[in-house]
Design a protein around this motif. Structure first.
Motif, PDB file in Angstrom:
ATOM      1  N   VAL A 245     -22.864   7.504  14.480  1.00 27.94           N
ATOM      2  CA  VAL A 245     -21.779   7.495  15.466  1.00 27.94           C
ATOM      3  C   VAL A 245     -20.951   6.224  15.340  1.00 27.94           C
ATOM      4  O   VAL A 245     -19.715   6.275  15.215  1.00 27.94           O
ATOM      5  N   ALA A 246     -21.613   5.067  15.358  1.00 28.85           N
ATOM      6  CA  ALA A 246     -20.901   3.791  15.291  1.00 28.85           C
ATOM      7  C   ALA A 246     -20.151   3.640  13.971  1.00 28.85           C
ATOM      8  O   ALA A 246     -18.993   3.183  13.943  1.00 28.85           O
ATOM      9  N   ARG A 247     -20.782   4.046  12.867  1.00 31.02           N
ATOM     10  CA  ARG A 247     -20.143   3.903  11.558  1.00 31.02           C
ATOM     11  C   ARG A 247     -18.914   4.794  11.433  1.00 31.02           C
ATOM     12  O   ARG A 247     -17.853   4.353  10.949  1.00 31.02           O
ATOM     13  N   GLU A 248     -19.033   6.066  11.845  1.00 32.01           N
ATOM     14  CA  GLU A 248     -17.919   6.993  11.711  1.00 32.01           C
ATOM     15  C   GLU A 248     -16.721   6.561  12.560  1.00 32.01           C
ATOM     16  O   GLU A 248     -15.573   6.668  12.122  1.00 32.01           O
ATOM     17  N   VAL A 249     -16.974   6.089  13.765  1.00 32.65           N
ATOM     18  CA  VAL A 249     -15.870   5.634  14.612  1.00 32.65           C
ATOM     19  C   VAL A 249     -15.169   4.437  13.968  1.00 32.65           C
ATOM     20  O   VAL A 249     -13.933   4.376  13.914  1.00 32.65           O
ATOM     21  N   MET A 250     -15.936   3.499  13.442  1.00 35.81           N
ATOM     22  CA  MET A 250     -15.337   2.339  12.792  1.00 35.81           C
ATOM     23  C   MET A 250     -14.569   2.740  11.544  1.00 35.81           C
ATOM     24  O   MET A 250     -13.455   2.271  11.305  1.00 35.81           O
ATOM     25  N   GLU A 251     -15.148   3.645  10.738  1.00 39.89           N
ATOM     26  CA  GLU A 251     -14.490   4.045   9.496  1.00 39.89           C
ATOM     27  C   GLU A 251     -13.211   4.834   9.741  1.00 39.89           C
ATOM     28  O   GLU A 251     -12.210   4.636   9.036  1.00 39.89           O
ATOM     29  N   GLU A 252     -13.206   5.710  10.742  1.00 39.30           N
ATOM     30  CA  GLU A 252     -12.072   6.614  10.928  1.00 39.30           C
ATOM     31  C   GLU A 252     -10.946   6.021  11.765  1.00 39.30           C
ATOM     32  O   GLU A 252      -9.774   6.326  11.528  1.00 39.30           O
ATOM     33  N   VAL A 253     -11.301   5.186  12.755  1.00 39.02           N
ATOM     34  CA  VAL A 253     -10.251   4.654  13.645  1.00 39.02           C
ATOM     35  C   VAL A 253     -10.359   3.156  13.885  1.00 39.02           C
ATOM     36  O   VAL A 253      -9.577   2.588  14.654  1.00 39.02           O
ATOM     37  N   GLY A 254     -11.321   2.461  13.257  1.00 39.58           N
ATOM     38  CA  GLY A 254     -11.417   1.011  13.370  1.00 39.58           C
ATOM     39  C   GLY A 254     -11.808   0.497  14.740  1.00 39.58           C
ATOM     40  O   GLY A 254     -11.435  -0.624  15.120  1.00 39.58           O
ATOM     41  N   LEU A 255     -12.578   1.272  15.508  1.00 42.31           N
ATOM     42  CA  LEU A 255     -12.981   0.877  16.849  1.00 42.31           C
ATOM     43  C   LEU A 255     -14.490   0.675  16.937  1.00 42.31           C
ATOM     44  O   LEU A 255     -15.255   1.314  16.218  1.00 42.31           O
ATOM     45  N   LYS A 256     -14.895  -0.217  17.850  1.00 38.27           N
ATOM     46  CA  LYS A 256     -16.305  -0.403  18.147  1.00 38.27           C
ATOM     47  C   LYS A 256     -16.662   0.409  19.397  1.00 38.27           C
ATOM     48  O   LYS A 256     -15.819   0.577  20.294  1.00 38.27           O
ATOM     49  N   VAL A 257     -17.904   0.905  19.460  1.00 36.04           N
ATOM     50  CA  VAL A 257     -18.349   1.671  20.619  1.00 36.04           C
ATOM     51  C   VAL A 257     -19.690   1.151  21.117  1.00 36.04           C
ATOM     52  O   VAL A 257     -20.437   0.491  20.396  1.00 36.04           O
TER      53      VAL A 257
END
Length: 278
Positions: free
Chosen positions: A195-207
């Protein structure tokens, strides 16, 4: 969702008993399936419908599953000429077709069709593979390699920022509607790390606050989907991966441009947020 077919009962236990005349015959060619479409429903041929010009149909078959004691089989290389009312239809029909349990049967059969087609020969030594008699498995009589159905784990991610939800659209795909972020699990990582990796890779955001919601089999892509919600951690500026996404933007809960649909976990998760239930 597409698998929610109650009161019908899906039984995926492998029971390779011979088909009967009223057993369902599922026939696929690449991304197309043989069926009859009426005003209200889709209908698959039975073995009785196919037997006249397909002498070996009761010999060359693969048991798939049953729904309400109705058995479904995969058939190959049949003569279609006598089936005037049946046509080859793109599998995308299963996203909307009724009744829902037949749509679910059709797309589930399609996943198994793809697996059997890609496992005709052993990937280790090239010998013709054989079907096991006790479980859904293909084995190699030469090197004893065993192959089980391919299921790819993937995540669906609803990224929240207070009253806003991050919505996206895929790049280079036929599906053009709004979706949530998504991605496949890589070797050696937990689902939460995905989850964390995909969000960072696709939109550059931390969750943060990654929370599991629900899962769904998604046979359109040989996938089992696992839905998560996560909260934005820090800056909300989107840095788009343009190879994966055509766009990604924040929507206020009341302004989400999505309406309920039947089949997908993605839609259910969006509607849960839109309706204030998450």
């Amino acid at each position: 969702m597409i698998q929610d077919i109650a009161p019908h009962k899906y039984d995926n236990a492998y029971k390779p008993v011979p088909p009967e005349k009223d057993s369902i015959a599922l026939y696929y060619e690449k991304r197309a399936v043989l069926l009859k479409r009426t005003k209200d429903e889709i209908i698959y041929p039975t073995f009785a419908d196919l037997e006249r010009l397909n002498d070996d149909i009761y010999e060359d078959y693969t048991y798939l599953f049953s729904i309400d004691n109705q058995r479904f089989y995969l058939v190959r290389e049949i003569n279609l000429e006598p089936l005037a009312d049946y046509n080859m239809e793109n599998i995308e029909i299963f996203r909307e077709a009724e009744p829902q349990y037949r749509a679910f049967a059709g797309i589930t059969g399609y996943q198994l069709y793809n697996w059997y087609e890609s496992r005709r020969y052993c990937g280790r030594c090239g010998t013709r593979m054989e079907k096991d008699k006790k479980e859904r498995m293909m084995f190699c009589p030469e090197c004893h390699n065993m192959e089980y159905p391919k299921i790819c784990p993937a995540t669906i991610i609803g990224v929240r920022n207070g009253n806003r939800l991050l919505m996206s659209k895929y790049a280079g795909r036929s599906y053009k509607k709004y979706a949530l972020l998504a991605g496949f699990v890589e070797v050696g990582e937990t689902i939460e790390e995905t989850v964390a990796r995909e969000v960072m890779e696709e939109v550059g955001l931390k969750v943060k606050n990654v929370t599991y919601y629900k899962s769904q089999p998604w046979s359109f892509s040989d996938t089992v989907l696992m839905g998560f919600y996560a909260d934005l951690d820090g800056d909300d500026t989107v840095t788009l991966d343009e190879e994966e996404l055509a766009l990604a933007e924040w929507f206020e809960r009341e302004e989400i441009p999505v309406e309920p649909s039947r089949d997908s976990l993605t839609n259910e998760m969006i509607m849960k947020f839109k309706n204030g239930e998450i």
